[in-house]
Design a protein around this motif. Structure first.
Motif, short mmCIF file in Angstrom:
data_model
loop_
_atom_site.label_atom_id
_atom_site.label_comp_id
_atom_site.label_asym_id
_atom_site.label_seq_id
_atom_site.Cartn_x
_atom_site.Cartn_y
_atom_site.Cartn_z
N SER A 237 0.89 -1.35 -0.21
CA SER A 237 0.08 -0.10 0.63
C SER A 237 0.88 1.46 0.22
CB SER A 237 -0.68 0.12 1.36
OG SER A 237 0.05 -0.37 1.84
N ALA A 238 1.78 0.93 -0.01
CA ALA A 238 2.63 2.16 0.18
C ALA A 238 3.01 3.01 -1.51
CB ALA A 238 3.49 2.01 0.84
N ALA A 239 2.60 3.89 -1.03
CA ALA A 239 3.25 5.33 -1.91
C ALA A 239 4.92 5.37 -2.76
CB ALA A 239 2.54 6.82 -2.05
N ALA A 240 4.27 5.90 -3.50
CA ALA A 240 6.34 5.89 -4.03
C ALA A 240 7.65 6.60 -3.65
CB ALA A 240 6.61 6.70 -5.99
N GLY A 241 6.87 7.56 -2.32
CA GLY A 241 7.82 8.49 -2.31
C GLY A 241 7.62 7.75 -0.61
N ASP A 242 6.69 6.41 0.09
CA ASP A 242 7.45 6.14 0.59
C ASP A 242 8.26 4.48 1.20
OD1 ASP A 242 6.10 7.57 2.34
OD2 ASP A 242 3.42 6.59 2.59
N ARG A 243 8.11 4.40 -0.25
CA ARG A 243 9.37 3.13 -1.00
C ARG A 243 10.30 3.57 -0.99
NH1 ARG A 243 4.77 2.86 -5.00
NH2 ARG A 243 5.93 2.96 -6.62
N ALA A 244 10.60 4.80 -1.71
CA ALA A 244 11.55 5.40 -1.86
C ALA A 244 12.61 5.59 -0.47
CB ALA A 244 11.96 7.11 -2.50
N ALA A 245 11.62 5.91 0.52
CA ALA A 245 12.20 6.53 1.70
C ALA A 245 12.45 5.24 2.62
CB ALA A 245 11.00 6.92 2.84
N PHE A 246 11.60 3.93 2.56
CA PHE A 246 12.00 2.65 3.13
C PHE A 246 13.62 1.91 2.58
CE2 PHE A 246 11.91 -2.15 3.29
CZ PHE A 246 11.29 -1.82 4.66
N ARG A 247 13.37 2.49 1.41
CA ARG A 247 14.70 1.93 0.64
C ARG A 247 16.27 2.66 1.74
NH1 ARG A 247 12.22 2.09 -4.01
NH2 ARG A 247 12.51 4.09 -4.75
N SER A 248 15.80 4.25 1.43
CA SER A 248 16.61 5.19 1.73
C SER A 248 17.51 4.49 3.47
CB SER A 248 16.63 6.73 1.47
OG SER A 248 16.64 6.73 0.40
N HIS A 249 16.37 4.43 4.14
CA HIS A 249 16.63 4.37 5.96
C HIS A 249 17.33 2.86 6.13
CE1 HIS A 249 15.60 3.75 10.19
NE2 HIS A 249 15.17 2.95 10.00
N MET A 250 16.62 1.09 4.28
CA MET A 250 17.46 0.89 4.64
C MET A 250 19.38 0.46 4.75
SD MET A 250 15.35 -1.84 6.33
CE MET A 250 16.58 -2.40 6.84
N LEU A 251 18.88 1.42 3.75
CA LEU A 251 20.96 1.75 3.84
C LEU A 251 21.41 1.87 4.37
CD1 LEU A 251 22.72 0.94 1.12
CD2 LEU A 251 22.50 3.06 0.40
N LEU A 252 20.64 2.86 4.95
CA LEU A 252 21.23 3.59 6.62
C LEU A 252 21.00 1.95 7.63
CD1 LEU A 252 21.03 6.54 8.48
CD2 LEU A 252 20.57 4.23 9.18
N GLN A 253 20.40 1.13 7.33
CA GLN A 253 20.52 -0.08 8.75
C GLN A 253 21.34 -0.87 8.24
OE1 GLN A 253 18.52 -0.23 11.53
NE2 GLN A 253 17.21 1.39 11.49
N MET A 254 21.63 -0.96 6.87
CA MET A 254 22.87 -1.86 6.49
C MET A 254 23.88 -1.27 7.09
SD MET A 254 21.56 -4.87 5.03
CE MET A 254 20.05 -4.02 5.92
N ALA A 255 24.53 0.50 7.32
CA ALA A 255 26.05 0.81 7.50
C ALA A 255 25.56 0.10 8.82
CB ALA A 255 25.66 1.69 7.29
N ARG A 256 24.51 0.44 10.19
CA ARG A 256 24.25 -0.04 11.23
C ARG A 256 24.97 -1.28 11.65
NH1 ARG A 256 21.11 -3.47 14.53
NH2 ARG A 256 19.52 -3.06 13.17
N MET A 257 23.93 -2.22 10.99
CA MET A 257 24.59 -3.94 10.99
C MET A 257 25.83 -4.12 10.16
SD MET A 257 21.38 -5.39 9.93
CE MET A 257 20.01 -5.37 9.34
N SER A 258 26.60 -3.02 9.74
CA SER A 258 27.92 -3.37 9.33
C SER A 258 28.82 -2.94 10.62
CB SER A 258 28.74 -2.81 8.10
OG SER A 258 28.32 -3.66 7.23
N VAL A 259 28.53 -2.12 11.24
CA VAL A 259 28.98 -1.50 12.37
C VAL A 259 28.79 -2.60 13.65
CG1 VAL A 259 29.18 0.60 14.15
CG2 VAL A 259 28.74 1.32 11.63
#
Length: 465
Positions: free
Chosen positions: A271-293
């Motif tokens: 149900s996510a709009a395009a902007g929300d999907r982009a926001a989720f992608r962006s947050h998950m890239l940051l989460q991947m960095a957190r996991m790498s730390v």
């Protein structure tokens, strides 16, 4: 690495005699150094099964989108090359390739194929429309020889480290078996979670369901993160040293837990709009960095490619069939949220790969010259050719020097091209360093120390090998 046959020993080196002599001396220091390949796409099954390569077309044409793309541009139907799993008579497809071999004059792919034919396969016959069948038969004779099976070639290429690219839910049994097989070098998996992080990826919801089911986690954002962390730990136990992320835009976003939970529920339900999907992608890239730390996996980001540009081709042949193209990227603004949180973490290694040449000197090199976590990824895709490697060195060295680079990355599915690509990079780097010596910007001793470091110690440091 195999010695070249009937090839100019100074190929790709500068034309000026003085510079060429210095470059040749530098190149010869590292020409036979073991290959360290910490990012690539050779299937682990090739080494596990050690099955013979079937024929010249499958080996050198069908699966190499550098090759099939240019043939397609000249009017060849990709179906006639076996692309997308289409059935094809290998010798007929090889004839199509041989007829158009002149199209590859001056291209990096043409140079690599010549290296493979001459230096790896020992084919003395020049390829042409008239020699197509003869060369096909000569290649087949090599492939029927046990000395040209994958494991024998792996040892012959003197590969010290080879990384594969793997789905997070892969059981990695092949890697476990290889580790006990007595293979001369080390083969490590790479965690590649794109399809589990991008709501626009095909089958995203189903991928999340499989991930949660495999790990027994709840369908919440915290459960989703725990599931990814568990699979990363599985990869680490099997020798992984890095997690790779292919993104069109290198953007990151730091969200509060409540916001992230809401986004997660909307993307998994569709149900996510395009902007929300982009926001989720962006947050998950940051989460991947957190996991790498947290877990120590090196984080590599390959950004700036528009995938499946030709809808008709994608519908007919599927992905990875030659119509992925570079676009402009913005690393400085896009990665600022990530670097604000983790950029000063000294045990965090973030390697940035670009296909937009303009960002090398403008963004990536300056960032790597400040942030202890940021490293400059080697020229990748479209830019891993001799002249482009020289441009890359010129773009990044004046601000970041040599120490902030990743070392060469071959990024290839074409197994026989691995030594050709590494040899190309060694020649290009020797050429660049020789120019600095001639211009009295480096001593020859300094240049020798730099190129010695580039081919082994540097990628081992960056990728924590």
């Amino acid at each position: 690495m195999l010695l070249p046959r009937r090839r100019d020993p100074a190929r790709l080196l500068p034309a000026d005699p003085r510079t060429r002599a210095i470059a040749l001396d530098l190149y010869q220091r590292v020409a036979h150094a073991p290959i360290v390949s910490p990012h690539g796409h050779v299937p682990v099954e090739w080494l596990v099964d050690d099955a013979p390569f079937t024929d010249a077309t499958s080996l050198l044409v069908t699966h190499d989108h550098y090759v099939t793309r240019l043939l397609h541009a000249s009017g060849v139907d990709l179906a006639d090359l076996g692309v997308g799993g289409r059935a094809v008579e290998p010798r007929a497809a090889w004839r199509l390739f041989a007829e158009r071999w002149p199209l590859f004059a001056g291209t990096a792919s043409g140079y690599w194929i010549e290296e493979e034919l001459i230096s790896v396969l020992g084919i003395d016959t020049p390829l042409s429309v008239d020699t197509a069948d003869r060369v096909f038969a000569e290649i087949q004779a090599r492939l029927d020889d046990p000395g040209f099976r994958p494991r024998a070639l792996f040892d012959r290429f003197d590969i010290e480290v080879l990384a594969t690219t793997d789905d997070p839910l892969d059981d990695l049994a092949g890697h476990a078996g290889l580790a006990q097989s007595g293979l001369g070098g080390r083969v490590v998996p790479t965690f590649r979670p794109d399809r589990y992080l991008d709501p626009d990826a095909a089958g995203f919801t189903e991928s999340i369901e499989r991930l949660l089911s495999a790990t027994g986690e709840a369908a919440t954002f915290s459960g989703y993160l725990a599931a990814l962390e568990a699979r990363r730990e599985h990869f680490i136990r099997h020798g992984a040293v890095s997690a790779d992320h292919g993104v069109e835009e290198p953007t990151t976003l730091d969200l509060a837990p409540g916001q992230a939970e809401q986004l997660f529920q909307s993307v998994v339900t569709g149900s996510a709009a395009a902007g929300d999907r982009a926001a989720f992608r962006s947050h998950m890239l940051l989460q991947m960095a957190r996991m790498s730390v947290d877990d120590g996996l090196v984080m590599t980001v390959h950004a700036g490619v528009v995938r499946n540009h030709s809808t008709a081709t994608f519908q007919r042949f599927g992905p990875d069939t030659g119509h992925d193209f570079p676009r402009r990227t913005d690393f400085v603004r896009g990665l600022r949220p990530l670097l604000e949180r983790f950029g000063l973490e000294r045990d965090f290694h973030l390697v940035l790969f670009a296909v937009d040449e303009t960002v090398y000197s403008r963004e990536i090199a300056p960032m790597a010259s400040f942030y202890p976590s940021v490293y400059i990824g080697a020229p990748w895709w479209f830019l891993d050719a001799p002249d482009a490697i020289g441009r890359f060195r010129s773009a990044v060295t004046e601000s970041a020097g040599f120490s902030r680079g990743s070392g060469f990355i071959d990024d290839t599915r074409a197994f026989l091209s691995i030594p050709a690509r590494h040899d190309t990079a060694r020649r290009a780097d020797a050429s660049f360093l020789a120019r600095l010596v001639v211009e009295s910007r480096l001593s020859q001793e300094q240049a020798g120390a730099v190129i010695d470091d580039m081919v082994g110690p540097q990628p081992k440091r960056v990728f924590k090998l």
